[in-house]
Design an enzyme around this catalytic site. Sequence first.
Site, mmCIF file in Angstrom:
data_model
loop_
_atom_site.group_PDB
_atom_site.id
_atom_site.type_symbol
_atom_site.label_atom_id
_atom_site.label_comp_id
_atom_site.label_asym_id
_atom_site.label_seq_id
_atom_site.Cartn_x
_atom_site.Cartn_y
_atom_site.Cartn_z
ATOM 1 N N CYS A 176 32.241 45.486 45.351
ATOM 2 C CA CYS A 176 30.909 46.056 45.233
ATOM 3 C C CYS A 176 29.970 45.068 44.562
ATOM 4 O O CYS A 176 30.388 44.157 43.853
ATOM 5 C CB CYS A 176 30.906 47.364 44.457
ATOM 6 S SG CYS A 176 31.941 48.662 45.134
ATOM 7 N N ARG A 193 32.112 39.436 47.725
ATOM 8 C CA ARG A 193 32.887 40.345 46.878
ATOM 9 C C ARG A 193 33.626 41.393 47.702
ATOM 10 O O ARG A 193 34.533 42.050 47.194
ATOM 11 C CB ARG A 193 31.963 41.033 45.863
ATOM 12 C CG ARG A 193 31.324 40.071 44.885
ATOM 13 C CD ARG A 193 30.289 40.756 44.021
ATOM 14 N NE ARG A 193 30.871 41.679 43.075
ATOM 15 C CZ ARG A 193 31.255 41.359 41.842
ATOM 16 N NH1 ARG A 193 31.130 40.119 41.425
ATOM 17 N NH2 ARG A 193 31.753 42.263 41.036
ATOM 18 N N TRP A 203 32.250 48.926 48.380
ATOM 19 C CA TRP A 203 33.631 48.832 48.837
ATOM 20 C C TRP A 203 34.252 50.193 48.568
ATOM 21 O O TRP A 203 34.349 50.633 47.423
ATOM 22 C CB TRP A 203 34.360 47.729 48.070
ATOM 23 C CG TRP A 203 35.735 47.401 48.564
ATOM 24 C CD1 TRP A 203 36.076 46.573 49.572
ATOM 25 C CD2 TRP A 203 36.984 47.874 48.016
ATOM 26 N NE1 TRP A 203 37.444 46.495 49.705
ATOM 27 C CE2 TRP A 203 38.022 47.285 48.756
ATOM 28 C CE3 TRP A 203 37.307 48.748 46.969
ATOM 29 C CZ2 TRP A 203 39.368 47.541 48.489
ATOM 30 C CZ3 TRP A 203 38.649 48.999 46.709
ATOM 31 C CH2 TRP A 203 39.655 48.393 47.466
ATOM 32 N N ASN A 259 29.169 50.421 40.385
ATOM 33 C CA ASN A 259 30.456 49.758 40.633
ATOM 34 C C ASN A 259 31.488 50.370 39.694
ATOM 35 O O ASN A 259 31.176 50.683 38.552
ATOM 36 C CB ASN A 259 30.376 48.263 40.353
ATOM 37 C CG ASN A 259 29.511 47.527 41.354
ATOM 38 O OD1 ASN A 259 29.094 48.088 42.368
ATOM 39 N ND2 ASN A 259 29.249 46.268 41.073
ATOM 40 N N GLY A 260 32.720 50.466 40.167
ATOM 41 C CA GLY A 260 33.789 50.993 39.324
ATOM 42 C C GLY A 260 34.286 52.334 39.822
ATOM 43 O O GLY A 260 33.989 52.761 40.946
ATOM 44 N N GLU A 317 52.702 32.508 48.190
ATOM 45 C CA GLU A 317 51.268 32.303 48.322
ATOM 46 C C GLU A 317 50.895 31.994 49.778
ATOM 47 O O GLU A 317 49.868 32.474 50.280
ATOM 48 C CB GLU A 317 50.818 31.164 47.402
ATOM 49 C CG GLU A 317 49.358 30.799 47.490
ATOM 50 C CD GLU A 317 48.415 31.915 47.077
ATOM 51 O OE1 GLU A 317 47.211 31.772 47.322
ATOM 52 O OE2 GLU A 317 48.875 32.945 46.523
ATOM 53 N N LYS A 351 48.298 34.262 52.022
ATOM 54 C CA LYS A 351 47.120 33.727 52.698
ATOM 55 C C LYS A 351 47.116 34.094 54.177
ATOM 56 O O LYS A 351 46.089 34.452 54.749
ATOM 57 C CB LYS A 351 47.079 32.195 52.550
ATOM 58 C CG LYS A 351 46.700 31.727 51.171
ATOM 59 C CD LYS A 351 45.253 32.061 50.858
ATOM 60 C CE LYS A 351 45.021 32.262 49.370
ATOM 61 N NZ LYS A 351 45.613 33.423 48.759
ATOM 62 N N GLU A 357 46.344 37.829 54.570
ATOM 63 C CA GLU A 357 44.990 38.172 54.121
ATOM 64 C C GLU A 357 43.951 37.926 55.195
ATOM 65 O O GLU A 357 43.065 38.764 55.393
ATOM 66 C CB GLU A 357 44.617 37.330 52.888
ATOM 67 C CG GLU A 357 45.128 37.846 51.567
ATOM 68 C CD GLU A 357 44.661 36.977 50.411
ATOM 69 O OE1 GLU A 357 44.164 37.533 49.422
ATOM 70 O OE2 GLU A 357 44.780 35.739 50.498
ATOM 71 N N HIS A 409 71.007 38.162 52.427
ATOM 72 C CA HIS A 409 71.096 39.458 51.771
ATOM 73 C C HIS A 409 70.143 40.480 52.377
ATOM 74 O O HIS A 409 69.742 41.434 51.707
ATOM 75 C CB HIS A 409 70.839 39.312 50.265
ATOM 76 C CG HIS A 409 71.854 38.478 49.567
ATOM 77 N ND1 HIS A 409 73.158 38.875 49.367
ATOM 78 C CD2 HIS A 409 71.770 37.228 49.047
ATOM 79 C CE1 HIS A 409 73.829 37.937 48.741
ATOM 80 N NE2 HIS A 409 73.004 36.912 48.545
ATOM 81 N N LYS A 447 36.699 40.344 46.778
ATOM 82 C CA LYS A 447 36.939 39.130 46.001
ATOM 83 C C LYS A 447 37.233 39.454 44.550
ATOM 84 O O LYS A 447 38.203 38.991 43.981
ATOM 85 C CB LYS A 447 35.721 38.215 46.093
ATOM 86 C CG LYS A 447 35.880 36.887 45.348
ATOM 87 C CD LYS A 447 36.947 36.029 45.982
ATOM 88 C CE LYS A 447 37.092 34.692 45.309
ATOM 89 N NZ LYS A 447 38.215 33.917 45.850
#
Length: 614
Positions: A2, A27, A79, A103-104, A487, A491, A494, A510, A609
């Site tokens: 947001c 964001r 968002w 926001n929040g 990582e 990526k 995402e 396993h 973000k």
Amino acid sequence: MCGIVVAIASRNIVPILIEGLGRLEYRGYDSAGLAVIGEQGKDPGTLVRLRACGRVAELAARVESSRLTASLGIAHTRWATHGAPSERNAHPHLSEGVAVVHNGIIENFETIRAGLQAHGYVFASDTDTEAIAHLIHHKLQTVPDLFEAVRLAAGELEGAYAIGVIADSDPARAVVARHGAPLLLGIGEDGMYAASDVAALLQVTRKVVYLEDGDVAELSRKATRIVRADGERVERQVHLSSLVPEAMELGPYRHFMQKEIFEQPQAISNTLGMILGSRSVSESVFGTSAGDVFAGVRRVQILACGTSYHAGLVARYWLEALAGLPVSVEIASEYRYRKPVADPATLVVAVSQSGETADTLAALEYARKLGMERTLAICNVPESAIAREAALRFITRAGPEIGVASTKAFITQLVAFALLALVLAKRNGCLSGSEEEKHLVALRHLPAAVQKVLELEPEIESWAQRFAGREHALFLGRGQHWPIAMEGALKLKEISYIHAEAYAAGELKHGPLALVDERMPVIAVAPADDLLEKLKSNLQEVRARGGELYVFADDDCGIAASEGTHIMRMPEHYGMLSPVLHVVPLQLLAYHVALVRGTDVDKPRNLAKSVTVE
């Protein structure tokens, strides 16, 4: 996640609001809107609201067609948390002339909502934010002052919030408040502003005031006033932001993610700036009181989320091997909901690109409540909440990172951890002067080494063509390169939306080996280290099941290309710092696969973000 922009000025602020929202698109959001005290074509003092689903460009088109002008307004990118993405749930939310952006997450909004409904308020959205608007309006019935009504309403909110408020009954000011979500004021030549991020205000000012939890601020055209939650007036320091508008521009690159991948050599140099000409690294790079904080440290606790968590996992190998300290790495969102064994001799390291990650901040606060006051923040934003909360801080000088998928912030976090490992190793008597100098030489050479890896991009583009049609992938690594495999998988999923998972290569047999067949590409990180022979055996397990291998290998690894085994040679082996080099081709692979698949690289679906909610 947001974004908020607030403006009151002696000129038309509508373009400022729109451009500010554009600079906050990184964001993550699903809708956008604004509310202004209208002037042209409207009666003076009339509150006008415009909202749109999708990108800021759609809102901008509606604004342009309306020919809207105003000197006071608030704007927002949303968002979704409460209620699906839709125009009815988009901000701002109204209550009879009061407009609010937020926001929040308000944790007690259902209780507030029920109480307001009992007073006759009707809700038109599914959001928690609308409850704030109605609550402020309700307060105005008994306290006919917008600033005081916002302060009283904020006192009843539980959870995290940054809010901006305007009202048609008070067209000469805006009011903002924050608790647990970032919000700053901008001091302009012709007006006053507020935003979630300084990037939104670079068009009008670089003079900013960072609000603290509980602050409520009034903005008029020529001044600001700040009070704490109890109503006592307080002064906050004015900072001159080092961020410049040019840093937010795309330049010759197709996407910000690509730009940021190629900025990594410079980001490393900037982060190492204080030690580039030195033969040793001083504790003071972590703060003037670092000596007192580090004295007597017996263990290290790393708290982080997402990509920062992976940096912490790499750091565990370095800190244990160099400094001889036991290290635990915790997902911040889980740590605060259990009862860990607290040891005051623990160095608690909170890692976050933005310094505002809600889970990481809450975990850091929880650790302090448990009596662990030796704290260090590693983040990219000097005045962020996490940087202010910790006893020590190390600012990674990566510069602004716009792409949602973190790249240069991750690499600079690794550099910060490498310096921390050296400092603690020296303090514990585990590092000789010659060994320290050898590590510093390697660190100084990192920018050039990363630059050589970036030259692999054309080869990686050819690999990306092979991956584009796949829907699943496995990543493998061993030792300190297992987190790098994690990582790489993160990526890829995402930004390309390919389902990808990473495993310590020894774990294949396993369970995950059951997934391997000719349709499952397997990406391996294969440095020429002590675990190479073990990794080779794991790769043979993949080939025996018909799996196709893509191996990022050091030149002297002894793995040969063959049918079903594709090899990309890294320019050089880099010892302890090898993870820094090996993550770069994985970033490029994810980027180019996403290009082929046609996804929105910088703004992947459903992601944000700066994750400022739980």
